[in-house]
Design a protein around this motif. Structure first.
Motif, PDB file in Angstrom:
ATOM      1  N   ARG A   1       5.697   8.138  -8.766  1.00 41.42           N
ATOM      2  CA  ARG A   1       5.555   8.263  -7.310  1.00 41.42           C
ATOM      3  C   ARG A   1       5.906   9.661  -6.795  1.00 41.42           C
ATOM      4  O   ARG A   1       5.455  10.045  -5.717  1.00 41.42           O
ATOM      5  CB  ARG A   1       6.444   7.220  -6.613  1.00 41.42           C
ATOM      6  N   TYR A   2       6.695  10.400  -7.549  1.00 43.49           N
ATOM      7  CA  TYR A   2       7.113  11.731  -7.123  1.00 43.49           C
ATOM      8  C   TYR A   2       7.043  12.699  -8.299  1.00 43.49           C
ATOM      9  O   TYR A   2       7.239  12.311  -9.449  1.00 43.49           O
ATOM     10  CB  TYR A   2       8.555  11.716  -6.587  1.00 43.49           C
ATOM     11  N   GLN A   3       6.811  13.961  -7.951  1.00 45.75           N
ATOM     12  CA  GLN A   3       6.827  15.021  -8.970  1.00 45.75           C
ATOM     13  C   GLN A   3       8.125  15.817  -8.831  1.00 45.75           C
ATOM     14  O   GLN A   3       8.437  16.329  -7.749  1.00 45.75           O
ATOM     15  CB  GLN A   3       5.636  15.958  -8.792  1.00 45.75           C
ATOM     16  N   GLU A   4       8.853  15.921  -9.928  1.00 43.40           N
ATOM     17  CA  GLU A   4      10.085  16.716  -9.952  1.00 43.40           C
ATOM     18  C   GLU A   4       9.855  17.938 -10.826  1.00 43.40           C
ATOM     19  O   GLU A   4       9.382  17.814 -11.957  1.00 43.40           O
ATOM     20  CB  GLU A   4      11.236  15.891 -10.514  1.00 43.40           C
ATOM     21  N   THR A   5      10.173  19.110 -10.305  1.00 44.10           N
ATOM     22  CA  THR A   5      10.014  20.347 -11.070  1.00 44.10           C
ATOM     23  C   THR A   5      11.318  21.132 -11.045  1.00 44.10           C
ATOM     24  O   THR A   5      11.866  21.405  -9.964  1.00 44.10           O
ATOM     25  CB  THR A   5       8.874  21.219 -10.507  1.00 44.10           C
ATOM     26  N   ILE A   6      11.809  21.483 -12.221  1.00 48.10           N
ATOM     27  CA  ILE A   6      13.019  22.286 -12.355  1.00 48.10           C
ATOM     28  C   ILE A   6      12.617  23.702 -12.747  1.00 48.10           C
ATOM     29  O   ILE A   6      11.914  23.905 -13.743  1.00 48.10           O
ATOM     30  CB  ILE A   6      13.962  21.710 -13.438  1.00 48.10           C
TER      31      ILE A   6
ATOM     32  N   ASP B   1       0.833  -1.208   0.000  1.00 47.68           N
ATOM     33  CA  ASP B   1       0.000   0.000   0.000  1.00 47.68           C
ATOM     34  C   ASP B   1       0.866   1.257   0.000  1.00 47.68           C
ATOM     35  O   ASP B   1       0.524   2.264  -0.627  1.00 47.68           O
ATOM     36  CB  ASP B   1      -0.924   0.013   1.227  1.00 47.68           C
ATOM     37  N   TYR B   2       1.987   1.188   0.728  1.00 54.53           N
ATOM     38  CA  TYR B   2       2.885   2.339   0.860  1.00 54.53           C
ATOM     39  C   TYR B   2       3.534   2.707  -0.467  1.00 54.53           C
ATOM     40  O   TYR B   2       3.736   3.876  -0.785  1.00 54.53           O
ATOM     41  CB  TYR B   2       3.953   2.005   1.908  1.00 54.53           C
ATOM     42  N   MET B   3       3.845   1.693  -1.288  1.00 50.60           N
ATOM     43  CA  MET B   3       4.583   1.926  -2.523  1.00 50.60           C
ATOM     44  C   MET B   3       3.695   2.140  -3.748  1.00 50.60           C
ATOM     45  O   MET B   3       4.191   2.508  -4.812  1.00 50.60           O
ATOM     46  CB  MET B   3       5.516   0.749  -2.803  1.00 50.60           C
ATOM     47  N   THR B   4       2.390   1.937  -3.620  1.00 51.93           N
ATOM     48  CA  THR B   4       1.504   1.995  -4.783  1.00 51.93           C
ATOM     49  C   THR B   4       0.933   3.395  -4.982  1.00 51.93           C
ATOM     50  O   THR B   4       0.249   3.915  -4.092  1.00 51.93           O
ATOM     51  CB  THR B   4       0.345   0.999  -4.619  1.00 51.93           C
ATOM     52  N   PRO B   5       1.202   4.040  -6.124  1.00 47.92           N
ATOM     53  CA  PRO B   5       0.633   5.367  -6.395  1.00 47.92           C
ATOM     54  C   PRO B   5      -0.899   5.310  -6.431  1.00 47.92           C
ATOM     55  O   PRO B   5      -1.483   4.329  -6.908  1.00 47.92           O
ATOM     56  CB  PRO B   5       1.204   5.723  -7.769  1.00 47.92           C
TER      57      PRO B   5
ATOM     58  N   GLN C   1      -0.400  10.227   4.863  1.00 45.98           N
ATOM     59  CA  GLN C   1      -1.533  10.828   4.156  1.00 45.98           C
ATOM     60  C   GLN C   1      -1.406  12.354   4.097  1.00 45.98           C
ATOM     61  O   GLN C   1      -2.360  13.088   4.369  1.00 45.98           O
ATOM     62  CB  GLN C   1      -2.860  10.416   4.799  1.00 45.98           C
ATOM     63  N   GLU C   2      -0.223  12.803   3.735  1.00 41.52           N
ATOM     64  CA  GLU C   2       0.022  14.218   3.544  1.00 41.52           C
ATOM     65  C   GLU C   2       1.078  14.409   2.461  1.00 41.52           C
ATOM     66  O   GLU C   2       1.796  13.480   2.095  1.00 41.52           O
ATOM     67  CB  GLU C   2       0.468  14.888   4.845  1.00 41.52           C
ATOM     68  N   TYR C   3       1.142  15.644   1.954  1.00 42.80           N
ATOM     69  CA  TYR C   3       2.127  15.983   0.929  1.00 42.80           C
ATOM     70  C   TYR C   3       3.399  16.487   1.599  1.00 42.80           C
ATOM     71  O   TYR C   3       3.336  17.182   2.617  1.00 42.80           O
ATOM     72  CB  TYR C   3       1.569  17.056  -0.007  1.00 42.80           C
ATOM     73  N   THR C   4       4.528  16.145   0.997  1.00 39.45           N
ATOM     74  CA  THR C   4       5.816  16.635   1.471  1.00 39.45           C
ATOM     75  C   THR C   4       6.556  17.267   0.305  1.00 39.45           C
ATOM     76  O   THR C   4       6.625  16.693  -0.781  1.00 39.45           O
ATOM     77  CB  THR C   4       6.670  15.499   2.060  1.00 39.45           C
ATOM     78  N   SER C   5       7.094  18.467   0.538  1.00 38.12           N
ATOM     79  CA  SER C   5       7.802  19.207  -0.501  1.00 38.12           C
ATOM     80  C   SER C   5       9.220  19.505  -0.034  1.00 38.12           C
ATOM     81  O   SER C   5       9.440  19.920   1.110  1.00 38.12           O
ATOM     82  CB  SER C   5       7.072  20.526  -0.798  1.00 38.12           C
ATOM     83  N   THR C   6      10.192  19.287  -0.932  1.00 43.16           N
ATOM     84  CA  THR C   6      11.569  19.684  -0.654  1.00 43.16           C
ATOM     85  C   THR C   6      12.018  20.672  -1.721  1.00 43.16           C
ATOM     86  O   THR C   6      11.555  20.618  -2.868  1.00 43.16           O
ATOM     87  CB  THR C   6      12.534  18.487  -0.642  1.00 43.16           C
ATOM     88  N   TRP C   7      12.918  21.586  -1.337  1.00 39.40           N
ATOM     89  CA  TRP C   7      13.383  22.600  -2.277  1.00 39.40           C
ATOM     90  C   TRP C   7      14.875  22.824  -2.107  1.00 39.40           C
ATOM     91  O   TRP C   7      15.370  22.992  -0.985  1.00 39.40           O
ATOM     92  CB  TRP C   7      12.651  23.925  -2.053  1.00 39.40           C
ATOM     93  N   ILE C   8      15.612  22.821  -3.243  1.00 36.03           N
ATOM     94  CA  ILE C   8      17.023  23.208  -3.258  1.00 36.03           C
ATOM     95  C   ILE C   8      17.245  24.130  -4.450  1.00 36.03           C
ATOM     96  O   ILE C   8      16.480  24.097  -5.424  1.00 36.03           O
ATOM     97  CB  ILE C   8      17.960  21.986  -3.364  1.00 36.03           C
ATOM     98  N   ASP C   9      18.266  24.987  -4.376  1.00 33.00           N
ATOM     99  CA  ASP C   9      18.586  25.855  -5.512  1.00 33.00           C
ATOM    100  C   ASP C   9      20.064  26.218  -5.488  1.00 33.00           C
ATOM    101  O   ASP C   9      20.784  25.865  -4.544  1.00 33.00           O
ATOM    102  CB  ASP C   9      17.702  27.114  -5.520  1.00 33.00           C
ATOM    103  N   ASN C  10      20.504  26.920  -6.538  1.00 28.33           N
ATOM    104  CA  ASN C  10      21.926  27.249  -6.669  1.00 28.33           C
ATOM    105  C   ASN C  10      22.307  28.528  -5.930  1.00 28.33           C
ATOM    106  O   ASN C  10      23.427  29.010  -6.068  1.00 28.33           O
ATOM    107  CB  ASN C  10      22.316  27.366  -8.147  1.00 28.33           C
ATOM    108  N   MET C  11      21.391  29.067  -5.128  1.00 25.93           N
ATOM    109  CA  MET C  11      21.696  30.256  -4.328  1.00 25.93           C
ATOM    110  C   MET C  11      21.609  29.969  -2.841  1.00 25.93           C
ATOM    111  O   MET C  11      21.416  30.879  -2.031  1.00 25.93           O
ATOM    112  CB  MET C  11      20.761  31.407  -4.719  1.00 25.93           C
TER     113      MET C  11
END
Length: 213
Positions: free
Chosen positions: A103-108, A55-59, A131-141
């Motif tokens: 399983r994950y959304q990647e945005t550049i 269940d954990y791994m199934t989109p 049962q929640e969304y998690t967002s991570t953010w990295i950048d070149n600054m």
């Protein structure tokens, strides 16, 4: 005289024995009242564990919603460096795609910021367990990773994120907040909220994302 002496010894002996019995009696009434609480641990069987991981791994439906954002987006950005500051305008381009088996959304995100080339990456996930969304953010600054999590509100079509980051000036942790709104099929709005040095929250950024056709 000898009889009196013997009598005195007998009295002392009786008193002494009485004290010993009293002490012994007192000690015998002291009981350990410490309660040992027993914890019942339920160990799941192999089938339960296997089903949980499956269940954990199934989109699911939330991941399908993320996949609907795949494509290239034009970004109109407005920033405020502090509550009373004049807004700063900028434009960028973002490209979103699903990775790791949808399983994950990647945005550049790419563009120019303050006269310098800018590139940032976000990873957005829906955690089937929490049962929640998690967002991570990295950048070149920067050299840090900003992590936020939140729930989706179907009524307002928004994900309300919250998290913490370390302020590079004060070197202290502070709270950050984001409201991500699904305006329509081809429009998204992202609003970021920061805190100033007095601890007051203010709107620091707004991005209107329009899908390129």
């Amino acid at each position: 005289m000898k009889l009196k002496f013997l009598s005195l010894i007998a009295v002392i002996s009786l008193v002494s024995c009485g004290k010993k019995e009293e002490t012994k009696s007192d000690n015998s009434t002291v009981k350990d009242t410490t309660k040992v609480e027993e914890t019942n641990v339920t160990i799941p069987d192999s089938t339960t564990i296997s089903n949980a991981w499956n269940d954990y791994m199934t989109p699911g439906e939330p991941h399908k919603m993320l996949a609907m954002e795949s494509g290239i987006w034009h970004e109109e950005m407005t920033m405020w460096m502090e509550p009373s500051a004049e807004p700063m305008k900028n434009t960028m381009t973002a490209e979103s795609k699903m990775i790791y088996g949808d399983r994950y959304q990647e945005t550049i995100h790419k563009g120019d910021f303050m006269g310098m080339p800018f590139e940032g990456k976000s990873i957005l996930a829906y955690n089937n367990a929490s049962q929640e969304y998690t967002s991570t953010w990295i950048d070149n600054m920067s050299t840090g990773i900003m992590i936020m999590s939140g729930k989706y509100d179907e009524a307002t079509k928004t994900i309300n994120f919250s998290g913490t980051t370390v302020d590079p000036v004060t070197k202290k942790e502070k709270t950050v907040r984001e409201i991500y709104t699904i305006v329509d099929e081809n429009t998204r709005k992202m609003e970021m909220f920061d805190v100033d040095y007095s601890g007051k929250e203010y709107k620091s950024m707004e991005i209107i994302m329009t899908r390129k056709k």
